[in-house]
Write a protein that holds these residues in place. Structure first.
Motif, PDB file in Angstrom:
ATOM      1  N   GLY A 142      -3.228 -14.240  15.958  1.00  0.00           N
ATOM      2  CA  GLY A 142      -1.874 -14.640  16.314  1.00  0.00           C
ATOM      3  C   GLY A 142      -0.910 -13.482  16.226  1.00  0.00           C
ATOM      4  O   GLY A 142       0.256 -13.644  15.837  1.00  0.00           O
ATOM      5  N   ALA A 143      -1.407 -12.301  16.597  1.00  0.00           N
ATOM      6  CA  ALA A 143      -0.611 -11.078  16.491  1.00  0.00           C
ATOM      7  C   ALA A 143      -0.490 -10.429  17.859  1.00  0.00           C
ATOM      8  O   ALA A 143      -1.036 -10.912  18.853  1.00  0.00           O
ATOM      9  N   THR A 144       0.245  -9.324  17.918  1.00  0.00           N
ATOM     10  CA  THR A 144       0.363  -8.549  19.151  1.00  0.00           C
ATOM     11  C   THR A 144      -0.618  -7.384  19.096  1.00  0.00           C
ATOM     12  O   THR A 144      -1.050  -6.969  18.001  1.00  0.00           O
ATOM     13  N   GLU A 168       0.837  -1.190   0.000  1.00  0.00           N
ATOM     14  CA  GLU A 168       0.000   0.000   0.000  1.00  0.00           C
ATOM     15  C   GLU A 168       0.876   1.245   0.000  1.00  0.00           C
ATOM     16  O   GLU A 168       1.778   1.387   0.818  1.00  0.00           O
ATOM     17  N   ARG A 169       0.579   2.136  -0.919  1.00  0.00           N
ATOM     18  CA  ARG A 169       1.401   3.331  -1.063  1.00  0.00           C
ATOM     19  C   ARG A 169       0.543   4.589  -1.074  1.00  0.00           C
ATOM     20  O   ARG A 169      -0.674   4.548  -1.265  1.00  0.00           O
ATOM     21  N   ALA A 196       1.877  -5.043   8.573  1.00  0.00           N
ATOM     22  CA  ALA A 196       1.328  -4.797   7.242  1.00  0.00           C
ATOM     23  C   ALA A 196       0.694  -6.049   6.657  1.00  0.00           C
ATOM     24  O   ALA A 196      -0.134  -5.959   5.745  1.00  0.00           O
ATOM     25  N   GLY A 197       1.082  -7.212   7.186  1.00  0.00           N
ATOM     26  CA  GLY A 197       0.519  -8.463   6.694  1.00  0.00           C
ATOM     27  C   GLY A 197      -0.720  -8.923   7.442  1.00  0.00           C
ATOM     28  O   GLY A 197      -1.321  -9.950   7.086  1.00  0.00           O
ATOM     29  N   ALA A 208      -2.280  -2.235  12.029  1.00  0.00           N
ATOM     30  CA  ALA A 208      -3.127  -2.751  10.955  1.00  0.00           C
ATOM     31  C   ALA A 208      -4.430  -1.958  10.871  1.00  0.00           C
ATOM     32  O   ALA A 208      -4.947  -1.694   9.773  1.00  0.00           O
ATOM     33  N   TRP A 209      -4.967  -1.571  12.028  1.00  0.00           N
ATOM     34  CA  TRP A 209      -6.189  -0.767  12.047  1.00  0.00           C
ATOM     35  C   TRP A 209      -5.955   0.589  11.378  1.00  0.00           C
ATOM     36  O   TRP A 209      -6.781   1.047  10.582  1.00  0.00           O
ATOM     37  N   LEU A 210      -4.842   1.225  11.688  1.00  0.00           N
ATOM     38  CA  LEU A 210      -4.533   2.509  11.063  1.00  0.00           C
ATOM     39  C   LEU A 210      -4.419   2.372   9.547  1.00  0.00           C
ATOM     40  O   LEU A 210      -4.938   3.212   8.800  1.00  0.00           O
TER      41      LEU A 210
END
Length: 296
Positions: A226-228, A4-5, A263-264, A235-237
């Motif tokens: 399985g994330a922090t 994403e850019r 990002a993943g 990711a929300w941002l």
């Protein structure tokens, strides 16, 4: 990293998840932090991982963060945007003084150019609008620097909707930085204006300055992926708005990798609904010369 850019100022394409350098300095963003070789390693790893937006400031250290950026990354690879800030003077680890007179801004920009070893700074941000100097004079100084080729685009840090709207009447603004994260939506109206005008929004304290770790909703969503919690916040941002460009900072290689791996993370619509329901407290802009939470 995800692909994403966004085009800063319409012509500088960068990946939206960047890296901020404040944590490369000591407590209160004052003095050095440990072995500078560690900071160099983190900066180089960020670029190796695909980061194309490095956000720094002349008063981180002061001067230290900019010097580390140049030490680690100069000569800069093609496509790497170095964004820095001026307009705040440090006199101690808890002392921040807004300094927006045109001659001060010109001198700060020149010093940043030397430290960063650049002929042109891609994004130069006014770290705070000085309430004792007319905004037109401050923006005029930056316009002159842009006309001279010393900066390419102008950004503003910690502004209101009214201040941004007023600035846009006199000059082009490519980016803003305000406090905004999963738990703090005080700049929601500003984000909406940025979306409408195609202005990049670099949220500071994108990880909530540590507050996210204790939020049960964020923890539940993180466990499901399985994330922090920090990865969920980033990711929300990234999904919240196409103009949001979080630049989380860290002095740790492991934490850097954790941040960039966010990002993943693919949040579902249900995840977003739960996270969107969280709220926060609006920010307070420090006054000139006031000892306060540090500008970032």
């Amino acid at each position: 990293m995800g692909e994403e850019r966004i085009r800063i100022g319409g012509d500088l394409p960068v990946r939206r998840l960047g890296y901020g350098t404040a944590q490369l300095t000591g407590p209160g963003y004052w003095g050095p932090r440990g072995d500078p070789r560690d900071a160099v390693a983190v900066l180089r790893r960020a670029v190796e991982r695909g980061v194309t937006l490095i956000d720094t400031a002349d008063n981180y250290g002061p001067s230290i963060a900019e010097e580390l950026v140049a030490r680690a990354l100069h000569p800069y690879p093609e496509g790497l945007l170095i964004a820095t800030k001026g307009g705040v003077v440090r006199t101690g680890d808890q002392a921040w003084h807004i300094a927006g007179r045109p001659e001060q801004l010109r001198a700060m920009c020149e010093a940043s150019l030397r430290r960063l070893r650049l002929d042109t700074i891609g994004l130069y941000q006014l770290h705070r609008l000085d309430p004792e100097v007319p905004a037109a004079e401050q923006l005029g100084a930056l316009d002159e620097l842009r006309a001279q080729g010393k900066i390419r685009h102008i950004g503003l840090d910690t502004v209101t909707v009214e201040q941004l709207a007023s600035a846009l009447e006199s000059t082009g603004i490519a980016a803003v930085q305000n406090r905004y994260n999963l738990l703090d939506r005080g700049s929601e109206a500003l984000l909406e204006l940025c979306e409408a005008r195609g202005i990049a929004f670099l949220p500071w304290f994108p990880l909530g300055n540590g507050s996210l770790t204790s939020d049960p909703v964020c923890a539940e969503v993180a466990a499901a992926h399985g994330a922090t919690p920090g990865q969920i916040a980033l990711a929300w941002l990234l999904r919240r708005s196409p103009v949001l460009c979080p630049t989380p900072g860290t002095g740790s290689l492991a934490h850097l990798d954790e941040n960039l791996d966010s990002a993943g993370v693919r949040l579902t619509d249900e995840d977003m609904s739960c996270l969107d329901a969280l709220g926060g407290v609006p920010q307070v802009t420090p006054r000139r010369g006031r000892r306060s939470a540090p500008p970032v």
